[in-house]
Enzyme design. Structure first.
Site, mmCIF file in Angstrom:
data_model
loop_
_atom_site.group_PDB
_atom_site.id
_atom_site.type_symbol
_atom_site.label_atom_id
_atom_site.label_comp_id
_atom_site.label_asym_id
_atom_site.label_seq_id
_atom_site.Cartn_x
_atom_site.Cartn_y
_atom_site.Cartn_z
ATOM 1 N N CYS A 1 -7.790 -39.342 -66.842
ATOM 2 C CA CYS A 1 -9.008 -38.819 -66.259
ATOM 3 C C CYS A 1 -10.075 -38.638 -67.325
ATOM 4 O O CYS A 1 -9.879 -38.970 -68.494
ATOM 5 C CB CYS A 1 -8.729 -37.479 -65.587
ATOM 6 S SG CYS A 1 -7.368 -37.537 -64.385
ATOM 7 N N VAL B 1 -2.534 -41.071 -60.715
ATOM 8 C CA VAL B 1 -1.285 -41.665 -61.199
ATOM 9 C C VAL B 1 -0.090 -40.998 -60.537
ATOM 10 O O VAL B 1 0.849 -41.654 -60.111
ATOM 11 C CB VAL B 1 -1.183 -41.553 -62.741
ATOM 12 C CG1 VAL B 1 0.173 -42.022 -63.234
ATOM 13 C CG2 VAL B 1 -2.287 -42.364 -63.403
ATOM 14 N N SER C 1 2.671 -49.834 -73.876
ATOM 15 C CA SER C 1 2.336 -50.698 -75.005
ATOM 16 C C SER C 1 3.216 -50.369 -76.200
ATOM 17 O O SER C 1 3.756 -49.264 -76.306
ATOM 18 C CB SER C 1 0.856 -50.490 -75.363
ATOM 19 O OG SER C 1 0.550 -50.995 -76.628
#
Length: 617
Positions: A2, A57, A380
């Protein structure tokens, strides 16, 4: 993830001018809409104005913000940018203490943890976050940022106000703030850039809440303090135990970060780091009956121009193919065109509010736009090289003997492109050396450490405190510019704290780069990938890209109104562009050489112009 923004003022009651303050704080929040395109909200009380922009999410219905919770007649209010990875554990502890929960969101857990533990709530958190909480009992605001700065948080103290926002643009959206850069800000841009001194916002008066720091602001003071830092301890585990614990901490971090109520994916380059994350994620998803989605990056026609070197020993594509076949992921190959790579340099500046890592930024900006079409969350392999010693400078004797930032060795290059009069006014070398020395004073060491071990700790700390945060800063801005959340399991604080004390001979087992990490990943990766030589983030080898940069920069230098004329030595830059391409003269790290310096100057000019930055020497 956010975006949060707001301000505090204890000299007046903000509710008395509700409409005026609502308009201001809403404007600050709107500047961060890209970080949270799904919903928004504002809150104004007597001395605080908060704004929130939400990217959904977890718990779409129950996680709306600003979140309010009333206890004993007092209403606590939270705006939060981040994700907790131990939400269930904290919630269960709080339930046992008698608290009730009305959502499954981590947002309510963060707020309730503050109500119970106060400022000590951060000791409970495993996650990434920038947080602001209005405490009605103390009439104060508590702000904090995660331990390694995965999520950003900036602030400014101006007159009677304390302003904060996830990104600098949120503060600049306040009508009382103007973008000004003084000589120290210019030292950041030209002496250290695209890195930033921890805590520095570059613009005059704007600061960054450092990783691992919190702030407590009330009517009497603004107390900004460190709540967490690396600790030096004796490492007592043998090598086999170290491998086992490293594997546990890493795999646990990856699995914790796979929790999401929206589609999730991983970035897969075919390197060891991203392959480990993808392999663990694929196994986790398979147990749930799901197939993992993966993405890889490259550039159009790179195969035609690629030439193997010690720096870039191999292309990624063959190793990506091996991994996709091994983990059976649903994979998508993304390629960026040269023209788009140059076009998005401006977008990268707008995402960061500052010049950055040039095409390293603009390419990620492009790729994230593509990923966002199908996903909201991805994992990642970022941070592995910093904590496992993957970069060449971890093994460079010159770095051990030289007191300078390892990734910025050629300082003369930075000075020679500056206008001589400007250079005389800037304490460039003194400033950079001061930041380096100040960082070394913070390195945790043991009395028993040898001279070599002390230097190893210094290099390790420099990498986590500077280089890693630079890459995390890049990752956050380029991804969140598209409303895409990226998680970094290698940035788990438990893992980094453990590895900080692991002997370097363990990390380089068998004189192999990241030998400890490779041993920790045995059994989940094909040997071809497990023992692949390190290859950094991909870059274009197409000469058309450098030619395009030169053409653009020459156009800027011939424009008499271009703001960069105030700062640079045009004749020197023109001479450089007329010489043969020099890819071996680094500006910053492994990925920014002379062509990227041209792109950096293009970004500086656009930044000065677009933001109407006032230069104060």
């Amino acid at each position: 993830m956010c975006g949060i923004a707001g301000y505090l003022d204890f000299t007046r009651n903000l509710s008395d001018e509700y409409e005026k303050n609502y308009k201001i704080v809403k404007s600050m929040g709107n500047a961060l809409t890209h970080r949270g395109p799904d919903s928004y909200g504002e809150y104004i009380t007597n001395h605080a104005a908060f704004a929130h922009r939400r990217l959904v999410v977890i718990d779409p219905a129950g996680g709306a913000q600003p979140m309010k919770k009333k206890i004993n007649g007092y209403e606590y209010v939270l705006v939060y940018n981040g994700e907790l990875y131990n939400t269930d554990e904290i919630r269960n502890k709080l339930i046992h203490k008698g608290y009730q929960f009305f959502s499954t969101s981590d947002t309510e857990v963060v707020l309730t943890a503050y109500i119970e533990y106060g400022e000590k709530c951060v000791d409970e958190f495993n996650g990434i976050y920038g947080i602001a909480i209005w405490d009605p009992v103390k009439e104060a605001c508590f702000l904090c940022r995660d331990r390694f700065g995965v999520k950003p948080l900036f602030y400014m103290q101006k007159d009677n106000q304390f302003l904060f926002a996830s990104e600098i643009k949120g503060i600049l959206a306040n009508p009382e703030v103007s973008p000004v850069i003084d000589k120290y800000g210019l030292c950041e841009i030209f002496g250290l850039g695209p890195a930033r001194t921890p805590g520095c916002g570059v613009y005059e008066g704007i600061h960054e809440l450092k990783p691992g720091y919190a702030a407590y602001v009330d009517r009497n003071r603004s107390n900004i303090y460190c709540y967490w830092s690396l600790i030096a301890e004796e490492h007592t585990d043998n090598y086999e135990q170290t491998v086992e614990k490293t594997r546990f901490l890493l795999f646990d971090a990856i699995e914790r970060q796979l929790v999401s109520d929206v589609p999730i994916c991983t970035l897969l380059s075919g390197g060891v780091d991203s392959s480990i994350v993808s392999a663990v994620a694929a196994n986790y998803q398979r147990k749930k009956g799901l197939t993992l989605d993966t993405y890889s990056f490259d550039f159009v026609d790179n195969k035609k121009y690629f030439k193997a070197s010690n720096f870039q020993p191999s292309e990624d594509r063959p190793y990506v193919d091996i991994m996709v076949n091994a983990i059976r992921s649903n994979h998508k190959y993304l390629e960026c065109e040269t023209v788009k790579l140059a076009e998005y340099l401006k977008d990268a500046v707008l995402a960061k509010d500052l010049p950055g890592m040039a095409d390293v930024d603009s390419s990620l900006f492009y790729f994230c736009r593509e990923i966002k079409k199908n996903h909201t969350v991805c994992l990642s392999g970022e941070c592995a090289d910093e904590v496992f010693g993957g970069y060449p400078w971890f093994r460079d004797k010159e770095i051990y003997d030289r007191n300078a930032f390892p990734w910025s060795k050629n300082f003369d290059f930075r000075k020679e492109i500056l206008d001589e009069d400007v250079l005389e006014q800037l304490p460039l070398e003194e400033y950079v050396n001061e930041q380096y020395e100040n960082t070394l004073k913070l390195v945790a060491k043991l009395e028993s450490d040898s001279k070599e071990v002390r230097r190893q700790r210094e290099i390790s700390y420099l990498n986590t405190a500077w280089f890693m945060t630079t890459l995390l800063d890049r990752k956050d801005r380029m991804t969140m510019a598209s409303g895409l959340e990226v998680r970094v399991p290698f940035g788990d604080h438990r893992l980094i704290q453990y590895l900080y004390n692991v002997p370097w001979e363990y990390k380089y087992r068998r004189q192999e780069v990241k030998g400890l990490l490779r041993d920790s990943a045995k059994g989940i990766l094909p040997d071809e990938v497990l023992y692949r030589k390190k290859s950094p983030y991909p870059k274009t080898y197409d000469p058309a890209y450098e030619n395009l940069l030169k053409k653009t920069l020459k156009g800027i230098l011939r424009d008499p109104d271009a703001p960069i004329h105030q700062l640079v030595n045009e004749a020197r830059i023109e001479a450089l562009m007329n010489q043969e391409s020099d890819l071996g003269r680094p500006w910053f790290g492994q990925l920014m050489a002379t062509p990227q310096m041209y792109a950096y100057l293009i970004e500086i000019n656009f930044w000065l112009e677009h933001y109407d930055v006032q230069i104060k020497l």
